[in-house]
Write an enzyme that holds these catalytic residues in place. Sequence first.
Site, short mmCIF file in Angstrom:
data_model
loop_
_atom_site.label_atom_id
_atom_site.label_comp_id
_atom_site.label_asym_id
_atom_site.label_seq_id
_atom_site.Cartn_x
_atom_site.Cartn_y
_atom_site.Cartn_z
N HIS A 36 25.52 -4.17 3.89
CA HIS A 36 24.21 -4.24 3.22
C HIS A 36 23.78 -2.83 2.82
O HIS A 36 24.05 -1.86 3.55
CB HIS A 36 23.18 -4.88 4.15
N GLY A 39 13.57 -5.59 -2.34
CA GLY A 39 12.25 -5.39 -1.77
C GLY A 39 11.27 -4.72 -2.70
O GLY A 39 10.21 -4.27 -2.26
N SER A 46 14.90 -9.30 -4.66
CA SER A 46 13.64 -9.88 -5.14
C SER A 46 13.80 -11.28 -5.74
O SER A 46 13.13 -11.61 -6.71
CB SER A 46 12.95 -8.93 -6.12
N GLU A 49 23.90 -6.89 -4.87
CA GLU A 49 22.50 -6.56 -4.63
C GLU A 49 22.21 -5.17 -5.22
O GLU A 49 22.46 -4.15 -4.54
CB GLU A 49 22.20 -6.53 -3.13
N ASN A 55 18.46 -13.31 4.67
CA ASN A 55 18.67 -12.12 5.50
C ASN A 55 17.30 -11.70 6.02
O ASN A 55 16.50 -11.14 5.28
CB ASN A 55 19.29 -11.01 4.64
N TRP A 56 17.05 -12.01 7.28
CA TRP A 56 15.71 -11.76 7.84
C TRP A 56 15.46 -10.28 8.08
O TRP A 56 14.34 -9.88 8.38
CB TRP A 56 15.55 -12.52 9.16
N LYS A 57 16.50 -9.46 8.04
CA LYS A 57 16.36 -8.03 8.36
C LYS A 57 15.69 -7.88 9.73
O LYS A 57 15.89 -8.73 10.59
CB LYS A 57 15.63 -7.31 7.22
N GLU A 81 21.10 -1.34 3.09
CA GLU A 81 20.31 -0.63 4.10
C GLU A 81 21.22 -0.04 5.18
O GLU A 81 20.94 1.03 5.72
CB GLU A 81 19.25 -1.57 4.69
N GLY A 95 12.81 -10.94 1.67
CA GLY A 95 11.41 -11.30 1.92
C GLY A 95 11.10 -12.79 1.78
O GLY A 95 10.42 -13.38 2.64
P1 13P Z 1 14.53 -8.91 -1.00
O1 13P Z 1 14.80 -10.37 -1.34
O2 13P Z 1 13.40 -8.74 -0.05
O3 13P Z 1 14.43 -8.08 -2.23
O4 13P Z 1 15.82 -8.39 -0.19
C1 13P Z 1 17.07 -8.63 -0.71
C2 13P Z 1 18.08 -8.27 0.31
O5 13P Z 1 18.27 -7.10 0.61
C3 13P Z 1 18.82 -9.37 0.95
O6 13P Z 1 19.89 -8.88 1.69
#
Ligand code: 13P
Length: 249
Positions: free
Chosen positions: A95, A173, A212, A167, A9-11, A97, A234
């Site tokens: 998600h 993150g 993470s 998650e 997931n590149w966000k 976020e 990430g």
């Molecule tokens: P990280 O791997 O950066 O913690 O993010 C996880 C995430 O939200 C994947 O959707």
Amino acid sequence: MRQSLVVGNWKMNGSLEANRSLIEGIKQNIVSVKNAEMAVCPPFIYLQQIKDLLDNTNISWGSQDVSQQDLGAFTGEISISMLVDFGCKYVIVGHSERRSIYGESDKLVAEKFAKVQSAGLIPILCVGELLEEREAGNTEAVVKRQLDAILNLQGVASLEKSVIAYEPVWAIGTGKTASPQQAQDVHAFIRKQIATLDSNIANKVQILYGGSVKGSNAKELFAMSDIDGGLIGGASLKADDFLAIGQAG
Ligand code: 13P
């Protein structure tokens, strides 16, 4: 035996140049990934680029969100038929976020989930608790509520063609991964909830862990019996890191 799946997931990261070198790096060494299916979810605007780079490879792609609406006066939204046009296999819905920053409710997430399936694409449903919720002992109640929203709208059969991603929000993150046992406990709980309705579907559905995940911790997470791969933030932005996670699948 469930197929292992590792999704990046590149966000809101990337550029034409950075994406090209990331995808080339992944393609160069994809043969080192023996067991997992690999997929990337770039920002919408790069889907054409990613499609061009990944067509005729065994790497899949998808989007990070979708509108619950079909078409019309919804400024800034992207519809499911547009995602079909760009060859998406997967669509991330719910998600944390989206839930926390953009206020998406369980009901809206369920509508998006339904919309993805109506077009034959595979939703990746994200669930997970906040730190306060875990500390208050409410992890299972939160995850159950998020899952029930889907079950109530779409029924258990809908989960057969879906992926679930657990998650924990406190692990996203932050560099603070859930321990393999903490993650396994919630994955097993999710599977048990589904099994009360349909044990066959519970056995089949892929449940990914996200939060993470890195090359250095993926193997012990993926070794747990109910963890079928990962949703990676990430570490999906560097080809070597993403491939190392895929190799653990
Ligand atoms: P990280 O791997 O950066 O913690 O993010 C996880 C995430 O939200 C994947 O959707």
